[in-house]
Structures are given as structure tokens and as C-alpha cells.
Write a protein that holds these residues in place. Structure first.
Motif, PDB file in Angstrom:
ATOM      1  N   PRO A  28      36.072  34.674  37.205  1.00 28.44           N
ATOM      2  CA  PRO A  28      34.884  33.849  37.230  1.00 28.44           C
ATOM      3  C   PRO A  28      33.646  34.227  36.594  1.00 28.44           C
ATOM      4  O   PRO A  28      32.877  33.423  36.125  1.00 28.44           O
ATOM      5  CB  PRO A  28      34.740  33.198  38.777  1.00 28.44           C
ATOM      6  CG  PRO A  28      35.613  34.481  39.392  1.00 28.44           C
ATOM      7  CD  PRO A  28      36.338  35.190  38.525  1.00 28.44           C
ATOM      8  N   VAL A  29      33.322  35.576  36.948  1.00 26.80           N
ATOM      9  CA  VAL A  29      32.003  36.013  36.287  1.00 26.80           C
ATOM     10  C   VAL A  29      32.042  36.257  34.586  1.00 26.80           C
ATOM     11  O   VAL A  29      30.922  35.678  34.213  1.00 26.80           O
ATOM     12  CB  VAL A  29      31.709  37.440  36.879  1.00 26.80           C
ATOM     13  CG1 VAL A  29      30.626  38.123  36.242  1.00 26.80           C
ATOM     14  CG2 VAL A  29      31.655  37.565  38.410  1.00 26.80           C
ATOM     15  N   ALA A  30      33.093  36.397  34.062  1.00 25.87           N
ATOM     16  CA  ALA A  30      32.945  36.489  32.619  1.00 25.87           C
ATOM     17  C   ALA A  30      33.136  35.115  32.148  1.00 25.87           C
ATOM     18  O   ALA A  30      32.526  34.722  31.120  1.00 25.87           O
ATOM     19  CB  ALA A  30      34.347  37.433  32.114  1.00 25.87           C
ATOM     20  N   ILE A  31      33.802  34.155  32.820  1.00 23.42           N
ATOM     21  CA  ILE A  31      33.963  32.757  32.238  1.00 23.42           C
ATOM     22  C   ILE A  31      32.562  32.156  32.504  1.00 23.42           C
ATOM     23  O   ILE A  31      32.156  31.355  31.648  1.00 23.42           O
ATOM     24  CB  ILE A  31      35.058  32.171  32.982  1.00 23.42           C
ATOM     25  CG1 ILE A  31      36.326  32.474  32.666  1.00 23.42           C
ATOM     26  CG2 ILE A  31      34.919  30.397  32.704  1.00 23.42           C
ATOM     27  CD1 ILE A  31      37.436  31.989  33.399  1.00 23.42           C
ATOM     28  N   ALA A  32      31.863  32.277  33.471  1.00 19.82           N
ATOM     29  CA  ALA A  32      30.590  31.695  33.722  1.00 19.82           C
ATOM     30  C   ALA A  32      29.561  32.316  32.692  1.00 19.82           C
ATOM     31  O   ALA A  32      28.735  31.482  32.220  1.00 19.82           O
ATOM     32  CB  ALA A  32      29.995  31.999  35.120  1.00 19.82           C
ATOM     33  N   ALA A  33      29.808  33.674  32.550  1.00 15.84           N
ATOM     34  CA  ALA A  33      28.707  34.324  31.344  1.00 15.84           C
ATOM     35  C   ALA A  33      28.958  33.869  29.974  1.00 15.84           C
ATOM     36  O   ALA A  33      27.958  33.239  29.267  1.00 15.84           O
ATOM     37  CB  ALA A  33      29.035  35.678  31.319  1.00 15.84           C
TER      38      ALA A  33
END
Length: 154
Positions: A28-33
Motif C-alpha cells: 500500500p505504501v508503494a501504490i499510494a506513492a
């Protein structure tokens, strides 16, 4: 001899314990970035701001549209500046998109949108379909666009 065997065993145990972190294709962190970068690019497109659209592009980015391939950020920036010079704004509505992590440091963004553009004379185009694919690579902790493809469906 005994000492070498102990050192070899200790080394093997150490190497076995150095497993890479498990890859989460739904991180979720990579996708949000990445999504944040894409939203910024879309805002730049709306405002006909080439610098914002290309803000995450790698220096050696490639861009394909139709039968044209542009290579290098400066080439791309020059072409975007030339195109945007005649426009007041663009409107795009995202119909569908997907961000897919294919490795910890590589992601694909695929999107379909509908949009129009308005030129400086005030004329607004008919709505067209827009298909976009972006290849993101994480370099030195930053997600960069390495390749982009955009198709316009009239």
C-alpha cells in the motif's frame, strides 16, 4: 582444520539468514506513492503545465504515441511545451486505472480516461478516449517514469 569448518558453517548460517524481505505486490505504501505521482501528473495536464506532467520522468524516459517515439526528458519537455503553448486547459476524467507492482522496484500503471482540450481561441475539442501505460522504476528511493505510452481514440 576444525576452525575452518566452524567458520564455514557460521558463514553458511549467516548467508541462509540473509533472506530478502518478502515482496508484496499489493504494497500500500508503494501504490499510494505512485498514485500520488499520477494524480500530480494529471493535475499538470489539466493546467497544461509540462514541468508538472514530467516531474517524475527519468532523464532517459521514452514516450510513444501513435507512430511517434520521443527519447529523453529534454526532447519530451520541448514537445510538451510546444503542444501546451496553444492550449488553455485540458480536462480528463479517469474511467479506470490499475497500479501493478511487478517487483519491489518496478510498477506498471494502466489507465483509461476521457478528455477534451481547449485552445487559446476558446475552441474545445470533442471528447476522446485516452489510454495510458506508464512504467515506473524506483531509483534511489524515488519512483521515476522510465517509459510512457499514450493512445488517443477519436
Amino acid at each position: 582444520m576444525h576452525r575452518r569448518a566452524i567458520i564455514a558453517i557460521a558463514g553458511a548460517v549467516l548467508l541462509a539468514s540473509c533472506k530478502p524481505a518478502p515482496f508484496d505486490p499489493q504494497d500500500p505504501v508503494a501504490i499510494a506513492a505512485i498514485d500520488s505521482i499520477v494524480q500530480s501528473m494529471m493535475a499538470g495536464s489539466r493546467d497544461v503545465d509540462a514541468a508538472q506532467v514530467l516531474g517524475a520522468a527519468a532523464p532517459d524516459v521514452t514516450f510513444i504515441t501513435g507512430d511517434v517515439m520521443l527519447t529523453g526528458l529534454e526532447t519530451l519537455r520541448s514537445r510538451f511545451d510546444e503542444t501546451y503553448a496553444g492550449l488553455v486547459r485540458q480536462e480528463q476524467t479517469q474511467v479506470e486505472n490499475r497500479i501493478r507492482l511487478v517487483s519491489p522496484d518496478v510498477a506498471l500503471v494502466t489507465a483509461i480516461a476521457e478528455g477534451t482540450y481547449t485552445d487559446k481561441a476558446g475552441w474545445t475539442s470533442d471528447t476522446v478516449g485516452i489510454g495510458t501505460t506508464l512504467v515506473f522504476v524506483r531509483e534511489a528511493g524515488q519512483w521515476r517514469v522510465r517509459h510512457a505510452h499514450q493512445s488517443i481514440a477519436y
